[in-house]
Motif scaffolding. Sequence first.
Motif, PDB file in Angstrom:
ATOM      1  N   LEU A  53       0.827  -1.204   0.000  1.00 36.54           N
ATOM      2  CA  LEU A  53       0.000   0.000   0.000  1.00 36.54           C
ATOM      3  C   LEU A  53       0.863   1.257   0.000  1.00 36.54           C
ATOM      4  CD1 LEU A  53      -2.927  -0.782   2.472  1.00 36.54           C
ATOM      5  CD2 LEU A  53      -3.020  -0.592  -0.014  1.00 36.54           C
ATOM      6  N   LEU A  54       1.896   1.236   0.806  1.00 38.23           N
ATOM      7  CA  LEU A  54       2.787   2.401   0.868  1.00 38.23           C
ATOM      8  C   LEU A  54       3.422   2.660  -0.489  1.00 38.23           C
ATOM      9  CD1 LEU A  54       4.120   4.581   2.601  1.00 38.23           C
ATOM     10  CD2 LEU A  54       5.935   2.937   3.140  1.00 38.23           C
ATOM     11  N   PHE A  55       3.836   1.597  -1.164  1.00 40.18           N
ATOM     12  CA  PHE A  55       4.426   1.753  -2.492  1.00 40.18           C
ATOM     13  C   PHE A  55       3.418   2.340  -3.475  1.00 40.18           C
ATOM     14  CE2 PHE A  55       4.859  -0.073  -6.755  1.00 40.18           C
ATOM     15  CZ  PHE A  55       6.083   0.458  -7.130  1.00 40.18           C
ATOM     16  N   LEU A  56       2.170   1.821  -3.454  1.00 42.02           N
ATOM     17  CA  LEU A  56       1.148   2.298  -4.386  1.00 42.02           C
ATOM     18  C   LEU A  56       0.828   3.773  -4.147  1.00 42.02           C
ATOM     19  CD1 LEU A  56      -1.326  -0.730  -4.485  1.00 42.02           C
ATOM     20  CD2 LEU A  56       0.319  -0.048  -6.226  1.00 42.02           C
ATOM     21  N   PHE A  57       0.711   4.170  -2.892  1.00 43.57           N
ATOM     22  CA  PHE A  57       0.352   5.562  -2.608  1.00 43.57           C
ATOM     23  C   PHE A  57       1.528   6.506  -2.842  1.00 43.57           C
ATOM     24  CE2 PHE A  57      -3.265   3.634  -0.356  1.00 43.57           C
ATOM     25  CZ  PHE A  57      -4.278   4.455  -0.828  1.00 43.57           C
ATOM     26  N   LEU A  58       2.747   6.038  -2.590  1.00 43.99           N
ATOM     27  CA  LEU A  58       3.900   6.874  -2.903  1.00 43.99           C
ATOM     28  C   LEU A  58       4.041   7.065  -4.413  1.00 43.99           C
ATOM     29  CD1 LEU A  58       6.651   5.663  -0.386  1.00 43.99           C
ATOM     30  CD2 LEU A  58       5.437   7.856  -0.408  1.00 43.99           C
ATOM     31  N   ALA A  59       3.801   5.977  -5.166  1.00 47.62           N
ATOM     32  CA  ALA A  59       3.850   6.080  -6.622  1.00 47.62           C
ATOM     33  C   ALA A  59       2.774   7.042  -7.128  1.00 47.62           C
ATOM     34  CB  ALA A  59       3.665   4.702  -7.252  1.00 47.62           C
ATOM     35  N   THR A  60       1.602   7.015  -6.485  1.00 49.38           N
ATOM     36  CA  THR A  60       0.529   7.934  -6.869  1.00 49.38           C
ATOM     37  C   THR A  60       0.886   9.366  -6.520  1.00 49.38           C
ATOM     38  OG1 THR A  60      -1.095   6.168  -6.477  1.00 49.38           O
ATOM     39  CG2 THR A  60      -1.932   8.413  -6.614  1.00 49.38           C
ATOM     40  N   LEU A  61       1.538   9.560  -5.382  1.00 49.69           N
ATOM     41  CA  LEU A  61       1.952  10.905  -4.982  1.00 49.69           C
ATOM     42  C   LEU A  61       2.966  11.495  -5.954  1.00 49.69           C
ATOM     43  CD1 LEU A  61       1.774  13.144  -2.841  1.00 49.69           C
ATOM     44  CD2 LEU A  61       3.636  11.994  -1.609  1.00 49.69           C
ATOM     45  N   VAL A  62       3.767  10.639  -6.562  1.00 54.80           N
ATOM     46  CA  VAL A  62       4.778  11.118  -7.515  1.00 54.80           C
ATOM     47  C   VAL A  62       4.201  11.240  -8.924  1.00 54.80           C
ATOM     48  CG1 VAL A  62       6.998  10.626  -8.605  1.00 54.80           C
ATOM     49  CG2 VAL A  62       6.672  10.156  -6.160  1.00 54.80           C
ATOM     50  N   PHE A  63       3.543  10.176  -9.402  1.00 58.38           N
ATOM     51  CA  PHE A  63       3.125  10.122 -10.808  1.00 58.38           C
ATOM     52  C   PHE A  63       1.639  10.389 -11.039  1.00 58.38           C
ATOM     53  CE2 PHE A  63       6.779   7.244 -10.418  1.00 58.38           C
ATOM     54  CZ  PHE A  63       7.626   7.786 -11.356  1.00 58.38           C
ATOM     55  N   GLY A  64       0.836  10.495  -9.986  1.00 56.63           N
ATOM     56  CA  GLY A  64      -0.595  10.578 -10.178  1.00 56.63           C
ATOM     57  C   GLY A  64      -1.198   9.183 -10.281  1.00 56.63           C
ATOM     58  N   ARG A  65      -2.408   9.115 -10.803  1.00 60.06           N
ATOM     59  CA  ARG A  65      -3.126   7.823 -10.852  1.00 60.06           C
ATOM     60  C   ARG A  65      -2.650   6.968 -12.031  1.00 60.06           C
ATOM     61  NH1 ARG A  65      -9.399   9.234 -10.294  1.00 60.06           N
ATOM     62  NH2 ARG A  65      -9.506   7.132 -11.151  1.00 60.06           N
ATOM     63  N   LEU A  66      -1.361   6.760 -12.096  1.00 60.57           N
ATOM     64  CA  LEU A  66      -0.801   5.895 -13.128  1.00 60.57           C
ATOM     65  C   LEU A  66      -1.270   4.453 -12.938  1.00 60.57           C
ATOM     66  CD1 LEU A  66       1.117   6.375 -15.526  1.00 60.57           C
ATOM     67  CD2 LEU A  66       2.988   5.576 -14.087  1.00 60.57           C
ATOM     68  N   TYR A  67      -1.563   4.098 -11.675  1.00 61.07           N
ATOM     69  CA  TYR A  67      -2.095   2.760 -11.357  1.00 61.07           C
ATOM     70  C   TYR A  67      -3.340   2.461 -12.193  1.00 61.07           C
ATOM     71  CZ  TYR A  67      -4.660  -0.735  -8.588  1.00 61.07           C
ATOM     72  OH  TYR A  67      -5.379  -1.848  -8.195  1.00 61.07           O
ATOM     73  N   CYS A  68      -4.223   3.459 -12.330  1.00 61.69           N
ATOM     74  CA  CYS A  68      -5.494   3.247 -13.032  1.00 61.69           C
ATOM     75  C   CYS A  68      -5.288   2.964 -14.518  1.00 61.69           C
ATOM     76  CB  CYS A  68      -6.399   4.466 -12.852  1.00 61.69           C
ATOM     77  SG  CYS A  68      -6.852   4.785 -11.137  1.00 61.69           S
ATOM     78  N   SER A  69      -4.157   3.398 -15.063  1.00 61.98           N
ATOM     79  CA  SER A  69      -3.886   3.177 -16.484  1.00 61.98           C
ATOM     80  C   SER A  69      -3.088   1.901 -16.734  1.00 61.98           C
ATOM     81  CB  SER A  69      -3.120   4.364 -17.074  1.00 61.98           C
ATOM     82  OG  SER A  69      -3.967   5.469 -17.262  1.00 61.98           O
ATOM     83  N   LEU A  70      -2.194   1.555 -15.817  1.00 58.74           N
ATOM     84  CA  LEU A  70      -1.251   0.468 -16.089  1.00 58.74           C
ATOM     85  C   LEU A  70      -1.538  -0.814 -15.332  1.00 58.74           C
ATOM     86  CD1 LEU A  70       2.144   2.387 -16.112  1.00 58.74           C
ATOM     87  CD2 LEU A  70       0.589   1.931 -18.010  1.00 58.74           C
ATOM     88  N   VAL A  71      -2.161  -0.727 -14.154  1.00 62.85           N
ATOM     89  CA  VAL A  71      -2.317  -1.894 -13.287  1.00 62.85           C
ATOM     90  C   VAL A  71      -3.760  -2.376 -13.212  1.00 62.85           C
ATOM     91  CG1 VAL A  71      -1.947  -2.799 -10.959  1.00 62.85           C
ATOM     92  CG2 VAL A  71      -0.335  -1.144 -11.921  1.00 62.85           C
ATOM     93  N   CYS A  72      -4.694  -1.460 -13.092  1.00 65.90           N
ATOM     94  CA  CYS A  72      -6.106  -1.832 -12.931  1.00 65.90           C
ATOM     95  C   CYS A  72      -6.645  -2.499 -14.204  1.00 65.90           C
ATOM     96  CB  CYS A  72      -6.935  -0.595 -12.611  1.00 65.90           C
ATOM     97  SG  CYS A  72      -8.707  -0.937 -12.491  1.00 65.90           S
ATOM     98  N   PRO A  73      -7.102  -3.744 -14.128  1.00 63.39           N
ATOM     99  CA  PRO A  73      -7.558  -4.427 -15.354  1.00 63.39           C
ATOM    100  C   PRO A  73      -8.788  -3.788 -15.980  1.00 63.39           C
ATOM    101  CG  PRO A  73      -8.065  -5.744 -13.403  1.00 63.39           C
ATOM    102  CD  PRO A  73      -7.193  -4.616 -12.944  1.00 63.39           C
ATOM    103  N   MET A  74      -9.744  -3.343 -15.153  1.00 61.31           N
ATOM    104  CA  MET A  74     -10.930  -2.729 -15.730  1.00 61.31           C
ATOM    105  C   MET A  74     -10.620  -1.347 -16.292  1.00 61.31           C
ATOM    106  SD  MET A  74     -13.102  -5.022 -15.709  1.00 61.31           S
ATOM    107  CE  MET A  74     -14.408  -4.065 -16.458  1.00 61.31           C
ATOM    108  N   GLY A  75      -9.593  -0.700 -15.763  1.00 65.05           N
ATOM    109  CA  GLY A  75      -9.146   0.555 -16.363  1.00 65.05           C
ATOM    110  C   GLY A  75      -8.632   0.327 -17.768  1.00 65.05           C
ATOM    111  N   ILE A  76      -7.898  -0.754 -17.957  1.00 64.43           N
ATOM    112  CA  ILE A  76      -7.374  -1.083 -19.282  1.00 64.43           C
ATOM    113  C   ILE A  76      -8.512  -1.466 -20.222  1.00 64.43           C
ATOM    114  CG2 ILE A  76      -5.842  -2.651 -20.538  1.00 64.43           C
ATOM    115  CD1 ILE A  76      -4.176  -2.878 -17.962  1.00 64.43           C
TER     116      ILE A  76
END
Length: 490
Positions: A53-76
């Motif tokens: 969780l810490l990694f995901l939120f730190l990555a979001t703090l730096v790059f924004g919601r990149l998780y929603c584009s690259l990791v989330c399957p329904m986002g893809i």
Amino acid sequence: MFKHLRVVLQVFSIICLTLLFLDFTGTLQPWFGWLAKIQLLPAALTHPAPFILLFLFLATLVFGRLYCSLVCPMGIVQDFFNWLGMKRSRNHFHYSSENRWLRFIVLAVFIVLFVVGLSSYAALIDPYSIYGRISNNFLAPLYRYINNLAADYAVSHDSIAFYHVDNTLAPRLMMYISGGTFLLFALISFFAGRWWCSNVCPVGSALSLVSRFSLLRPVFDLSKCNGCKVCSHRCKASCINPKEHKVDMANCVVCFDCVNNCRQGAISFGLRKFGKQENKKNAGFTDPSRRNFITGAVALGSLSAVDAVAKTVDGGLTVIEDKKAPKRAVRLVPAGALSVDHFAQHCTGCQLCVSNCPNHVLRPSMELNTFMQPEMSYELGHCRPECTRCSEVCPTGAIRPIVRIEKSSTQIGHAVWIADNCVVNTDHVSCGNCACHCPVGAITMVPQGDHEIPAIDTERCIGCGACEHLCPARPFSAIYVEGHKDHRII
């Protein structure tokens, strides 16, 4: 460059994650299992969760919601249907302000459902769980069907490259829910882009709390901007406000479409400008391993062939009636789940364990309080003591990782004998199937008249279901496994 890199990573992510749900051999789990474990909800439910969780939120703090584009399957998946929608009309998006009331009410309800133990209902809107159910209910049966066609072809050419696997469908209600959800996502993303992510998705809402402060974001060069508003009209997250000259980073999913579509090169992805300098600059902005695989395949192929014959005909003479599931007072959950309550609180119903179960023991529950969460039943197979596949693939900690020796000594239930169903009493013949196949020797045959009946040592039984599955009585077995609320080591 950024957009092309994003597309490549999206394709890699969705293919590998899908293969986790399709792979019935377990070969790909060591390679790609991490993709399931870095999904936000599984990471939040796993122990120890803070690291991921810490990694995901730190990555979001730096790059924004990149998780929603690259990791989330329904986002893809949404990006794919949005791409199709853009073929219909390239400039059909408009800025929409963040609907905080809706998104945070949904997030609050989502959290409350988990706290009160109704995680299966909360998971109805979790993007990872949604994609898991779609994959397990639709893609996996199609994949197994194609595999079986390939197996027929291989056999006709004296090859063991493929082997037959049982191809069972999920309950109709599960398929209706999964299919309806997929259709809903397809329509929303086709016509409204990332509306779901911006207004409903609990994962997107949680990440938006951090992404609004992200260090990296779209940066605009006002000297190059001509005010065409193409960036706003093609923003699928509807987060570029051309009037106030701002990008709503709470909704931005960092897709780089604005960077790619700006013909003047006025938009780049760079470090956020702080304080008065940012406001001043924005003031004039008009928004623009091969061997193991073969060995496992041969072994599983042999077992599948034997099981297929055993479950289809009796000596090739008569068709065997299908078994029906008994009514259990306490449902069965896999070894490693610790207890029924622990499993219910941590399981999101993603169906990854269901699609990976080689013995077809796990299937989604249709009970209201555990809806769509996996439970065990032994009509199609039994839980082999040496198999730990479900504990290896579970990304949420609902089934914690265990080793074979631990599983063989974990009691998840105990066998119960029903005298009125036993062929010894109904057909007056000798049997002993249950005692012969009990892997822990918990069943012995004791004399009763001219025949013998089973006697069960409930302290020794681990609840694997071999006796229930292999009992010749139909449609209900003469011996079944009753679940335990709390598992224990024997």
